[in-house]
Design an enzyme around this catalytic site. Structure first.
Site, PDB file in Angstrom:
ATOM      1  N   GLU A  43       0.856  -1.188   0.000  1.00  0.00           N
ATOM      2  CA  GLU A  43       0.000   0.000   0.000  1.00  0.00           C
ATOM      3  C   GLU A  43       0.896   1.244   0.000  1.00  0.00           C
ATOM      4  OE1 GLU A  43      -2.654   2.454   3.211  1.00  0.00           O
ATOM      5  OE2 GLU A  43      -2.840   0.271   3.258  1.00  0.00           O
ATOM      6  N   LYS A 136     -11.661  -0.575   6.957  1.00  0.00           N
ATOM      7  CA  LYS A 136     -10.440  -0.333   7.728  1.00  0.00           C
ATOM      8  C   LYS A 136     -10.793   0.251   9.093  1.00  0.00           C
ATOM      9  CE  LYS A 136      -6.419   2.807   7.516  1.00  0.00           C
ATOM     10  NZ  LYS A 136      -5.653   3.697   6.621  1.00  0.00           N
TER      11      LYS A 136
END
Length: 216
Positions: A43, A136
């Site tokens: 990421e 998340k």
């Protein structure tokens, strides 16, 4: 890579390396070190001090295009304009510290997984209603592993990925609590600050082994 493949691989691999690099040169070394340690979900955040992070994502996507193990994503994406840019650059998933419905809508249009950051059940419900497959939990160090069971009480259909404060010493608690995957950044990559990329690789290996142990 199709959306379903990304999500399936994410659950299987479980570990997402959050790369906050000061410039593309350092970023590439961190990416190489993390991959050498066995973590394949990368990421790349939009918080690069020097250089263009979208161009860096494009470069990494091109570099690993023929390596099916590596899945490049974008983090700290705050708006739909940035989401579209990183998707066109080659990002296979998009992560944000917050909840922005226009960003989720944009990612759904391109069938790219979007993981919004939430702290409350109301935000989690909004994310589910908007079509997010994985949510998340951020900041993880504030919420703690017990947050997953708390969220899953009223929302058993939800899948959650903590990020922020996840380290080798507590990753097992997140896995056992039912995390879909975990994101780790500073704990994993702190060796890069002094140019010790071997330490990043070593820490990545520790994370991989810790996850395997927790799953056993």
């Amino acid at each position: 890579m199709r959306k379903e493949q990304v999500l399936s691989r994410m659950k299987e691999e479980c570990l997402i390396a959050v790369i906050r690099a000061k410039n593309p040169e350092q970023g590439e070394k961190i990416v190489e070190a993390v991959i050498a340690g066995g973590i394949h979900f990368i990421e790349i955040t939009m918080t690069m001090d020097e250089g263009n992070p979208v161009e860096f994502i494009s470069a990494m996507a091109a570099k690993y295009r023929n390596d099916d193990r590596i899945v490049i994503g974008a983090g700290t994406v705050l708006d739909p304009e940035t989401a579209r840019a990183v998707i066109l650059a080659g990002a296979n998933y998009v992560v944000s510290p917050g909840l922005n419905l226009d960003t989720i809508k944009l990612c759904n249009r391109y069938r790219v997984p979007m993981l919004p950051g939430v702290m409350t059940p109301t935000e989690a419900i909004t994310a589910l209603e908007a079509g997010c497959d994985v949510i998340k939990l951020f900041p993880g160090n504030i919420l703690g592993p017990a947050a997953i069971s708390s969220f899953k009480g009223p929302l058993p259909q939800g899948d959650f990925m903590p990020s922020g404060g996840v380290d080798v010493d507590n990753v097992d608690k997140w896995i056992k609590a039912g995390a879909y995957a975990v994101g780790t950044g500073s704990s994993l990559t702190k060796g890069a600050k002094t140019g010790d990329f071997a330490a990043v690789t070593a820490k990545a290996k520790e994370f991989v082994e810790a996850v395997k142990a927790a799953r056993r």
